[in-house]
Motif scaffolding. Structure first.
Motif, short mmCIF file in Angstrom:
data_model
loop_
_atom_site.label_atom_id
_atom_site.label_comp_id
_atom_site.label_asym_id
_atom_site.label_seq_id
_atom_site.Cartn_x
_atom_site.Cartn_y
_atom_site.Cartn_z
N SER A 69 45.71 47.65 45.04
CA SER A 69 47.12 47.38 44.85
C SER A 69 47.58 46.44 45.95
CB SER A 69 47.92 48.68 44.93
OG SER A 69 49.30 48.43 44.87
N GLY A 70 48.58 45.64 45.64
CA GLY A 70 49.12 44.74 46.65
C GLY A 70 50.47 44.21 46.21
N ASN A 71 50.96 43.25 46.97
CA ASN A 71 52.22 42.60 46.66
C ASN A 71 51.95 41.09 46.62
OD1 ASN A 71 54.80 41.27 47.07
ND2 ASN A 71 55.61 43.29 47.54
N ARG A 72 52.30 40.46 45.53
CA ARG A 72 52.01 39.03 45.34
C ARG A 72 52.71 38.15 46.37
NH1 ARG A 72 48.80 38.63 41.05
NH2 ARG A 72 49.02 40.15 39.38
N ASN A 73 53.70 38.67 47.07
CA ASN A 73 54.36 37.90 48.13
C ASN A 73 53.39 37.52 49.24
OD1 ASN A 73 56.84 38.05 46.84
ND2 ASN A 73 57.51 39.84 48.00
N TRP A 74 52.24 38.20 49.32
CA TRP A 74 51.27 37.92 50.38
C TRP A 74 50.32 36.78 50.00
CZ3 TRP A 74 51.97 39.44 55.12
CH2 TRP A 74 52.78 40.56 55.36
N GLY A 75 50.55 36.15 48.86
CA GLY A 75 49.77 34.97 48.48
C GLY A 75 48.28 35.26 48.38
N THR A 76 47.47 34.53 49.13
CA THR A 76 46.02 34.67 49.06
C THR A 76 45.54 36.01 49.61
OG1 THR A 76 45.72 33.52 51.17
CG2 THR A 76 45.60 32.18 49.16
N SER A 77 46.39 36.71 50.32
CA SER A 77 46.01 38.03 50.83
C SER A 77 46.38 39.15 49.86
CB SER A 77 46.67 38.29 52.19
OG SER A 77 46.13 37.42 53.16
N PHE A 78 46.88 38.79 48.67
CA PHE A 78 47.25 39.79 47.66
C PHE A 78 46.05 40.66 47.31
CE2 PHE A 78 47.12 40.62 42.99
CZ PHE A 78 48.06 41.65 42.97
N ALA A 79 46.17 41.96 47.55
CA ALA A 79 45.14 42.96 47.21
C ALA A 79 43.77 42.55 47.76
CB ALA A 79 45.09 43.19 45.71
N LYS A 80 43.76 41.90 48.91
CA LYS A 80 42.53 41.37 49.50
C LYS A 80 41.54 42.46 49.90
CE LYS A 80 40.85 38.07 52.87
NZ LYS A 80 41.21 37.26 54.02
N SER A 81 42.00 43.66 50.10
CA SER A 81 41.07 44.74 50.47
C SER A 81 39.99 44.90 49.41
CB SER A 81 41.81 46.05 50.70
OG SER A 81 42.47 46.47 49.51
N ALA A 82 40.32 44.67 48.14
CA ALA A 82 39.31 44.76 47.07
C ALA A 82 38.21 43.73 47.28
CB ALA A 82 39.95 44.58 45.70
N ASP A 83 38.59 42.50 47.62
CA ASP A 83 37.61 41.44 47.86
C ASP A 83 36.71 41.78 49.05
OD1 ASP A 83 38.72 39.84 45.80
OD2 ASP A 83 40.22 39.05 47.21
N THR A 84 37.31 42.28 50.10
CA THR A 84 36.55 42.64 51.30
C THR A 84 35.54 43.73 51.02
OG1 THR A 84 38.44 42.01 52.68
CG2 THR A 84 36.77 43.45 53.70
N ILE A 85 35.97 44.79 50.34
CA ILE A 85 35.08 45.91 50.01
C ILE A 85 33.99 45.45 49.05
CG2 ILE A 85 34.96 48.14 48.80
CD1 ILE A 85 37.83 48.66 50.01
N ALA A 86 34.34 44.68 48.04
CA ALA A 86 33.35 44.18 47.08
C ALA A 86 32.27 43.36 47.77
CB ALA A 86 34.04 43.35 46.00
N SER A 87 32.68 42.50 48.67
CA SER A 87 31.74 41.66 49.40
C SER A 87 30.86 42.50 50.33
CB SER A 87 32.51 40.62 50.20
OG SER A 87 31.65 39.85 50.99
N GLN A 88 31.45 43.42 51.03
CA GLN A 88 30.72 44.24 52.00
C GLN A 88 29.70 45.15 51.33
OE1 GLN A 88 33.29 46.47 54.61
NE2 GLN A 88 31.60 47.23 55.84
N TYR A 89 30.02 45.69 50.15
CA TYR A 89 29.15 46.69 49.53
C TYR A 89 28.47 46.20 48.24
CZ TYR A 89 31.07 49.80 52.99
OH TYR A 89 31.42 50.38 54.18
N GLY A 90 28.69 44.96 47.87
CA GLY A 90 28.01 44.40 46.71
C GLY A 90 28.39 45.02 45.38
N VAL A 91 29.66 45.31 45.22
CA VAL A 91 30.17 45.88 43.97
C VAL A 91 31.23 44.95 43.39
CG1 VAL A 91 29.69 48.27 44.68
CG2 VAL A 91 31.96 47.27 45.11
N PRO A 92 31.51 45.07 42.09
CA PRO A 92 32.52 44.19 41.49
C PRO A 92 33.95 44.63 41.79
CG PRO A 92 31.61 45.65 39.83
CD PRO A 92 30.82 45.90 41.09
N VAL A 93 34.83 43.63 41.83
CA VAL A 93 36.27 43.90 41.82
C VAL A 93 36.65 44.10 40.36
CG1 VAL A 93 38.58 42.97 42.24
CG2 VAL A 93 36.74 42.53 43.89
#
Length: 119
Positions: A69-93
């Motif tokens: 979940s996130g807020n689109r006001n954060w632009g490229t950082s919108f819901a970025k935790s999903a991208d970070t976790i996906a990259s770190q653990y090799g799972v899909p967003v």
């Protein structure tokens, strides 16, 4: 497949309550011994919440996908935790949704979970 989630303001909890899947709210000491999908929020400027990071250190072996979940006001950082976790653990967003999500967000998420469960 179980949904593991963390919610700070209640948005993720409201999203989870819209889906008809078994779920559990995480704590950092919890151990899950079955495959799960993680739903989290994003904190700060796109960081993974500390409690979620600690939980994943113990449980990442069973992680199959992530949504945030996130807020689109954060632009490229919108819901970025999903991208970070996906990259770190090799799972899909599976999905990213704003605040507590819409009906369409719920459909996208449940379709994504079904595809992962079928794999």
């Amino acid at each position: 497949m179980i949904i593991a989630y963390d919610s700070k303001t209640g948005n993720v909890r409201r999203f989870v309550n819209k889906i008809n899947l078994p779920h559990v709210e995480i704590d950092q000491d919890m151990v899950l011994d079955e495959p799960f999908i993680l739903i989290t929020y994003t904190t700060g400027f796109g960081q993974v919440p500390e409690k979620v990071a600690t939980f994943l250190k113990r449980n990442h072996v069973h992680l199959r996908g992530v949504s945030a979940s996130g807020n689109r006001n954060w632009g490229t950082s919108f819901a970025k935790s999903a991208d970070t976790i996906a990259s770190q653990y090799g799972v899909p967003v599976i999905s990213k949704f704003e605040l507590s999500g819409t009906g369409r967000d719920v459909e996208q998420f449940t379709s994504g979970v079904a595809a992962i469960a079928a794999y």
